[in-house]
Write a protein that holds these residues in place. Sequence first.
Motif, short mmCIF file in Angstrom:
data_model
loop_
_atom_site.label_atom_id
_atom_site.label_comp_id
_atom_site.label_asym_id
_atom_site.label_seq_id
_atom_site.Cartn_x
_atom_site.Cartn_y
_atom_site.Cartn_z
N HIS A 163 4.50 -8.08 -4.67
CA HIS A 163 4.30 -6.83 -3.91
C HIS A 163 4.58 -5.63 -4.80
CE1 HIS A 163 4.18 -3.98 -0.66
NE2 HIS A 163 5.37 -3.53 -1.00
N HIS A 206 3.08 -1.51 -5.64
CA HIS A 206 2.16 -0.39 -5.41
C HIS A 206 1.69 0.04 -6.80
CE1 HIS A 206 3.20 -0.43 -1.24
NE2 HIS A 206 4.48 -0.48 -1.58
N GLU A 245 1.79 -4.61 3.43
CA GLU A 245 2.97 -4.45 4.28
C GLU A 245 2.66 -3.65 5.55
OE1 GLU A 245 6.00 -1.74 2.85
OE2 GLU A 245 4.80 -1.27 1.10
N HIS A 296 10.05 -7.53 2.20
CA HIS A 296 10.72 -7.15 0.95
C HIS A 296 11.78 -6.09 1.20
CE1 HIS A 296 7.43 -4.27 1.47
NE2 HIS A 296 8.17 -3.41 0.79
N ASP A 335 7.92 -3.62 -5.74
CA ASP A 335 7.59 -2.59 -4.74
C ASP A 335 7.25 -1.26 -5.44
OD1 ASP A 335 7.17 -1.61 -2.21
OD2 ASP A 335 9.28 -1.27 -1.74
FE LIG Z 1 6.12 -1.49 -0.43
#
Ligand SMILES: [Fe+2]
Length: 588
Positions: A85, A87, A178, A230, A281
Amino acid sequence: MHSGLSRSISALNSVATGSKPADLVLHNCSLVNVYTREIVPDTEIAISQGRIAYVGKNASHTKGKQTVIIDLEKKFVTPGFADPHIHLDQFVTPLEFVKKSILCGVTSLFADSIDIASTCGYRGFSEFVKMTSELPVRIFHVIPGGMPVDRKFSHGKTFSISEEKSAMKIPDVIGLGEVFSWTKVTQRDPKTMKTLSAMLERNLVINGHTAGLADKKLNAYVSSGILSCHEPINFDQVLERLRLGMWIMIREGSIRRDLTEIIKFVHSNGVYTDRLMFCSDGLDPIDLTKFGHIDHCVRESVKAGLNQVDAISMASKNCFDYYNMGKDLGGIAPGKLADILVFDDLNKLKPNKVFIGGRLVVSNGSIVSKIKKYTIPKWMTKTIKLKKITENDFLVKSKSDLVNVNVIDMKTEIVTEKSSESLSVYNGNVLASHEKDVWKVAAFDRISGSAKHTVAFLRNFGAEIGAFASTWSFHENDMIVIGSNEKDMAIAANHLAKTQGGMIVVNNGKILSFMPLQMAGIVSTDNFEKVTENFENISQILTDRGCKFKKPHLIPLFLPFLALPSIRILFSGLIDVKTRSFLKVVTG
Ligand SMILES: [Fe+2]
């Protein structure tokens, strides 16, 4: 590389039996076996057409005249690491990011590109997927889930049901990102229910975001088919979710670092680790350089007492098992894609060599394969739709001499509390107060090009500057301008509009620091080193000038983020998150 998972069974079968020669044989390896959790010495690995055909003690039957043989001199080999995960639409282009993270052994990234989608819609998302398809690592994508948090306040772009269905057909798109606005799930929002059902019908994975959820609501969320999270920040939250059949991505990135707090209890409680992974993340360029990526998570987990092979399995196998890709990726075994890391030292964990699909991409710790540059289409660098902004746009009008106002009280860079303050009025304009550390804060709709904006007040920023502005804010991507005076605020805003996005610090009419973010106003098209320098410069200036927080750039990023309590600002107004209602700026 396209993450296409096709294979020729008979070719692999023939190499395994010795009927056909392998393309590559890795000789004399110490194999970290994630299936048995052991290190197996004196192993040979034969590779054909990008996949592993044979793993065993003697691969001599797979060697032909054309077979490349590499003696790994007892070095350790592990499967490639994955970030389940991330971005990826932040700071640097995917290419610049990959050039660094591949040196940390990350061969697969699962990108949740919410901000590209919120600024550029479906067209931007599909372009971003294309942008990553030629890179040497595998980049899988999830469809951004649950945008916007609340349409009542937001202008951010989102996908229609038919766009979501088109996205599901893109080969590298493997699930839903998410679902951060969990009330849409627990309150059974009709569009969200349709999206979740469509994903489950196609056997696609849905990623979760369960911060603040417990018991009944958490059960409702999990029963809707969302099986990962997460967000846990302590072991109790991890255990509660594991008990409900969830998978946990332990977050260690630039927004939060939760690993040490969680792992020490995972170890001391003897928790089964098969449903644990590491994720970032999102990583800013300073952190990626300073700490590393998933390699750092493995090192830190081992320091906290975790078994080395368990930690390596969490960094590899578990991620692919979670995404239903275990038959293709995650371990070194026959039939698997040959994504292989070679380490001199399993404690240092800096890969000497990286193979992806059997191709040598890193050797002696440097990239050796050519990376194709992607030309970013012009329309993606023309997304700031703002008209000329003047000082008048930052006025808060009142006929009194002294007024009470609602204030966004910054407790951390991310956490806000609703508060109030009395402020002086001069020439009909409510002023910021240096003495009280109360600032003006403005949010502009820069996506749709309306002239709509809101000006309110914020406390506890602390830096001795005129204005700090950003066109990048999580999920909403309003332009946020924090300032002590209207003149500097207008200079900052107009510079960002003219240059098509970035972060900027202005004082006394002068630009002190500027980080361009030309792609969609959220990603820089500059190289990694230049972005790092610009980002360091912005942070340093704000810190040197007294900003009370370590990561000041997070303030504009989170100010419009409605998924967090308690008071936020968007172009549409000042918002009480709990009651989902607009607040007056001047209260009396
Ligand atoms: Fe996230």
